[in-house]
Design a protein around this motif. Structure first.
Motif, mmCIF file in Angstrom:
data_model
loop_
_atom_site.group_PDB
_atom_site.id
_atom_site.type_symbol
_atom_site.label_atom_id
_atom_site.label_comp_id
_atom_site.label_asym_id
_atom_site.label_seq_id
_atom_site.Cartn_x
_atom_site.Cartn_y
_atom_site.Cartn_z
ATOM 1 N N SER A 80 48.987 39.176 9.668
ATOM 2 C CA SER A 80 47.914 37.933 9.894
ATOM 3 C C SER A 80 46.604 38.379 10.333
ATOM 4 O O SER A 80 46.709 39.499 11.250
ATOM 5 C CB SER A 80 48.587 37.323 11.195
ATOM 6 N N LEU A 81 45.619 38.119 9.759
ATOM 7 C CA LEU A 81 44.313 38.615 9.934
ATOM 8 C C LEU A 81 43.444 37.484 10.811
ATOM 9 O O LEU A 81 42.284 37.691 10.730
ATOM 10 C CB LEU A 81 43.750 38.929 8.532
ATOM 11 N N GLY A 82 44.167 36.792 11.409
ATOM 12 C CA GLY A 82 43.366 35.975 12.045
ATOM 13 C C GLY A 82 43.484 34.440 11.938
ATOM 14 O O GLY A 82 44.101 34.198 10.866
ATOM 15 N N ASN A 83 42.618 33.607 12.728
ATOM 16 C CA ASN A 83 42.715 32.332 12.127
ATOM 17 C C ASN A 83 41.471 31.734 11.819
ATOM 18 O O ASN A 83 40.684 31.292 12.480
ATOM 19 C CB ASN A 83 43.258 31.456 13.520
ATOM 20 N N GLY A 84 41.225 32.148 10.565
ATOM 21 C CA GLY A 84 39.817 31.873 9.882
ATOM 22 C C GLY A 84 39.062 33.133 9.667
ATOM 23 O O GLY A 84 39.118 34.220 10.252
ATOM 24 N N ARG A 85 37.792 32.774 9.045
ATOM 25 C CA ARG A 85 36.793 33.495 8.625
ATOM 26 C C ARG A 85 36.277 34.585 9.738
ATOM 27 O O ARG A 85 36.133 35.757 9.724
ATOM 28 C CB ARG A 85 35.934 33.092 7.686
ATOM 29 N N ASP A 86 35.874 33.632 10.691
ATOM 30 C CA ASP A 86 35.330 34.448 12.021
ATOM 31 C C ASP A 86 36.250 35.693 12.494
ATOM 32 O O ASP A 86 35.805 36.621 12.947
ATOM 33 C CB ASP A 86 34.893 33.621 13.007
ATOM 34 N N GLU A 87 37.474 35.250 12.823
ATOM 35 C CA GLU A 87 38.452 36.073 13.242
ATOM 36 C C GLU A 87 38.701 37.340 12.535
ATOM 37 O O GLU A 87 38.871 38.360 12.765
ATOM 38 C CB GLU A 87 39.959 35.639 13.511
ATOM 39 N N LYS A 89 36.579 38.485 10.298
ATOM 40 C CA LYS A 89 35.379 39.481 10.528
ATOM 41 C C LYS A 89 35.443 40.205 11.656
ATOM 42 O O LYS A 89 35.063 41.579 11.441
ATOM 43 C CB LYS A 89 34.281 38.501 10.315
ATOM 44 N N GLN A 90 35.743 39.535 12.722
ATOM 45 C CA GLN A 90 35.758 40.247 13.926
ATOM 46 C C GLN A 90 36.935 41.389 13.904
ATOM 47 O O GLN A 90 36.600 42.588 14.219
ATOM 48 C CB GLN A 90 36.309 39.342 15.136
ATOM 49 N N LEU A 91 37.937 41.134 13.445
ATOM 50 C CA LEU A 91 39.196 42.171 13.179
ATOM 51 C C LEU A 91 38.639 43.225 12.305
ATOM 52 O O LEU A 91 38.700 44.460 12.616
ATOM 53 C CB LEU A 91 40.309 41.542 12.638
ATOM 54 N N LEU A 92 38.032 42.964 11.133
ATOM 55 C CA LEU A 92 37.689 44.009 10.077
ATOM 56 C C LEU A 92 36.519 44.832 10.842
ATOM 57 O O LEU A 92 36.496 46.036 10.576
ATOM 58 C CB LEU A 92 37.380 43.438 8.798
ATOM 59 N N GLY A 93 35.724 44.240 11.502
ATOM 60 C CA GLY A 93 34.558 44.815 12.283
ATOM 61 C C GLY A 93 34.922 45.935 13.096
ATOM 62 O O GLY A 93 34.322 46.937 13.097
ATOM 63 N N TRP A 94 35.907 45.953 13.898
ATOM 64 C CA TRP A 94 36.313 46.784 14.830
ATOM 65 C C TRP A 94 37.503 47.930 14.301
ATOM 66 O O TRP A 94 37.462 49.238 14.609
ATOM 67 C CB TRP A 94 36.780 46.567 16.319
ATOM 68 N N MET A 95 38.119 47.436 13.077
ATOM 69 C CA MET A 95 39.284 48.229 12.584
ATOM 70 C C MET A 95 38.644 49.198 11.360
ATOM 71 O O MET A 95 39.091 50.385 11.213
ATOM 72 C CB MET A 95 40.190 47.364 11.966
ATOM 73 N N MET A 96 37.889 48.800 10.714
ATOM 74 C CA MET A 96 37.297 49.451 9.514
ATOM 75 C C MET A 96 37.041 51.052 9.979
ATOM 76 O O MET A 96 37.208 52.068 9.323
ATOM 77 C CB MET A 96 36.322 48.632 8.589
#
Length: 100
Positions: A80-87, A89-96
């Motif tokens: 699960s990559l979150g519930n929508g585009r904003d989540e 983006k936030q997840l990828l922002g710290w993970m990448m």
């Protein structure tokens, strides 16, 4: 590209169940990688791991650290990559940046 078997838990899963799912997927992925590395015929095909942990920063980070310690040919970001585009983006922002 080979993507080993993994588990995709639902977005609204409790943390203990999510942690168990991540560990289960890690066991399956590691076992697949070891079999892949034993067979020289298989080295003609890449094998990627799948980073899991849902939107839980700690579990996602542990998954990334564990899987990047193994000799994969590449990585996928799963679960699960979150519930929508904003989540997402936030997840990828710290993970990448952790991939470097």
């Amino acid at each position: 590209i080979i993507i080993p078997l993994d588990e995709l838990p639902p977005h609204h899963i409790d943390r203990d169940s999510l942690a168990a799912s991540v560990e289960r997927s890690h066991r399956w992925e590691a076992r697949s990688l070891m079999e892949h590395l034993k067979d020289s015929r298989e080295r003609k095909q890449a094998i990627f791991s799948v980073i899991h942990g849902g939107t839980d920063v700690e579990l996602r980070t542990k998954s990334l650290e564990y899987l990047t310690s193994l000799p994969w040919d590449g990585y996928a970001i799963g679960g699960s990559l979150g519930n929508g585009r904003d989540e997402l983006k936030q997840l990828l922002g710290w993970m990448m940046p952790l991939f470097n």
